[in-house]
Each structure stands twice: as structure tokens, then as C-alpha cells.
Design a protein around this motif. Structure first.
Motif, PDB file in Angstrom:
ATOM      1  N   THR A 136     -20.526 -24.517 -14.599  1.00 17.22           N
ATOM      2  CA  THR A 136     -21.809 -24.538 -13.892  1.00 17.22           C
ATOM      3  C   THR A 136     -22.428 -23.146 -13.862  1.00 17.22           C
ATOM      4  OG1 THR A 136     -21.126 -26.391 -12.494  1.00 17.22           O
ATOM      5  CG2 THR A 136     -22.948 -25.039 -11.695  1.00 17.22           C
ATOM      6  N   VAL A 157     -28.209 -29.268 -13.144  1.00 16.72           N
ATOM      7  CA  VAL A 157     -26.798 -28.897 -13.272  1.00 16.72           C
ATOM      8  C   VAL A 157     -26.181 -28.857 -11.883  1.00 16.72           C
ATOM      9  CG1 VAL A 157     -25.150 -27.164 -14.067  1.00 16.72           C
ATOM     10  CG2 VAL A 157     -27.281 -27.526 -15.336  1.00 16.72           C
ATOM     11  N   HIS A 158     -25.089 -29.594 -11.706  1.00 18.17           N
ATOM     12  CA  HIS A 158     -24.402 -29.650 -10.422  1.00 18.17           C
ATOM     13  C   HIS A 158     -22.917 -29.362 -10.615  1.00 18.17           C
ATOM     14  CE1 HIS A 158     -27.985 -31.484  -8.650  1.00 18.17           C
ATOM     15  NE2 HIS A 158     -28.027 -32.287  -9.697  1.00 18.17           N
ATOM     16  N   GLU A 159     -22.299 -28.846  -9.573  1.00 16.50           N
ATOM     17  CA  GLU A 159     -20.871 -28.538  -9.638  1.00 16.50           C
ATOM     18  C   GLU A 159     -20.044 -29.777  -9.326  1.00 16.50           C
ATOM     19  OE1 GLU A 159     -17.748 -25.636  -7.310  1.00 16.50           O
ATOM     20  OE2 GLU A 159     -19.791 -24.894  -7.665  1.00 16.50           O
TER      21      GLU A 159
END
Length: 206
Positions: A136, A157-159
Motif C-alpha cells: 500500500t 488503494v486500501h490496506e
């Protein structure tokens, strides 16, 4: 040498680089940094390729060479091979291979979404990436370019614990000039049917 050149042209250039830079060549204004930098890179690539393929494609390379702008040598066969740069590009190359590995997975997800009739083209899509913490952070360094690399209208975008890819319909309306979706289409009085990028480009061109 022949196989290396062939793979460079078919994979690195055609399937990756050309696919990604088409947008900036078509959409941005002629004097923009984005378009000019792409044109400069293309000229340098063409110049080097003409020199490298000259021993293999004798006449084709010379004909291409004659049509390159600002050449001071009459024939490619009178020129030297490109000089190898002393710059250490190891880290840069590894970073891009990492991006392209993720891109390959995104393209598979986009193709599945097309097959399932969720989207028509990849520009109809919003790509939602969930990745581990390290990936990420890595992707966020390239965040502004991800939608062009994936050839999608939007990217999030995500963790997460591991890589997962979700494809949704892009937000906003479709720009009639670049076909990207944007929530800002309709904001601009002079060009109400285009996105913010195209509005800026048209303001310079028209």
C-alpha cells in the motif's frame, strides 16, 4: 540479441509502455509536460531502436532513421550503437516490475468484469485495490499514475492482509473527449461535457 529486441518491442513497448502513454499523447495539450515528456521518450526509443536493429533489418532501419526528426547523420549505418548509461537503475527497474505484476492481476480482474458485463471497456471501471501495508505504501508513491497504468478511470488503494481486487462502475459521468469518467463532468461552462483534464487541454488548444 534478436530475441531481446523482439521481447522489448512486443512486451515492454507494445503491451506496456505504448498502452499506457496513449492517453497522455491523445488528451494533454501539445505544450504540456506530460505530452512533451512522452514524445521525448519516444524519440529517444526510436533513435536507439533504429541503431540496434540496423544489422538485422538493414533497409527498414535506414528508412525509419530518415524519418526521425533532427538527425545529423545521413544513414543509420553511419551512426554508432547507443551508449550504455552509467546510471544505476536497479531499484527503478524492480519497482516497475512490481507495479507491472500488480497490473497483470488488475487486467485479469478487468477482463472478468467485461465478461460479466459489469463494464464495457476498462475506462468504465473503478479499480479498488486492497494490499498489505508495505505494498500500500509502495503504491501510494505512484498513486497519481495508477489509473493510467491500469487504464481505468479511477483507482482506490486500501490496506489489507493480502492482495484483492474489486472492480466497480466508475463514479461520475463519461467525458466525451477522453472517455474517462469523472465526477467533475458538467462543472465547466465552456465545455460542459468534458472532464477537468480535457477542459484544461481545450482551454490551451482552442
Amino acid at each position: 540479441a534478436y530475441n531481446a529486441l523482439y521481447n522489448f518491442c512486443t512486451v515492454t513497448l507494445s503491451a506496456r509502455y505504448f498502452d499506457i502513454i496513449k492517453d497522455r499523447l491523445y488528451i494533454y495539450a501539445p505544450s504540456s509536460i506530460e505530452r512533451r515528456s512522452a514524445q521525448t521518450a519516444l524519440h529517444q526509443i526510436a533513435d536507439a531502436l533504429c541503431r540496434l536493429i540496423a544489422p538485422i533489418l538493414v533497409f527498414t532501419s535506414d528508412e525509419a532513421w530518415e524519418n526521425l526528426p533532427k538527425q545529423t547523420v545521413a544513414s543509420v549505418h553511419l551512426s554508432e550503437f547507443p551508449k550504455v548509461s552509467d546510471d544505476d537503475t536497479t531499484t527503478l527497474s524492480k519497482n516497475w516490475e512490481r507495479i507491472f505484476a500488480i497490473r497483470d492481476e488488475v487486467l485479469k480482474a478487468l477482463e472478468t468484469a467485461r465478461t460479466e458485463k459489469l463494464i464495457g471497456s476498462s475506462l468504465d471501471a473503478k479499480v479498488i485495490l486492497a494490499t498489505d501495508k508495505d505494498t500500500t505504501r509502495f503504491l501510494l508513491d505512484y498513486y497519481d499514475q495508477l489509473r493510467y497504468i491500469f487504464i481505468a478511470s479511477q483507482v482506490e488503494v486500501h490496506e489489507s492482509e493480502s492482495l484483492s481486487i474489486k472492480i466497480e462502475k466508475a463514479d461520475g459521468k463519461k467525458c466525451e473527449r477522453c472517455w474517462n469518467y469523472s465526477v467533475r463532468v458538467g462543472e465547466f461552462v465552456g465545455y460542459p461535457t468534458v472532464c477537468e483534464r480535457c477542459n484544461d487541454a481545450l482551454a490551451e488548444i482552442v
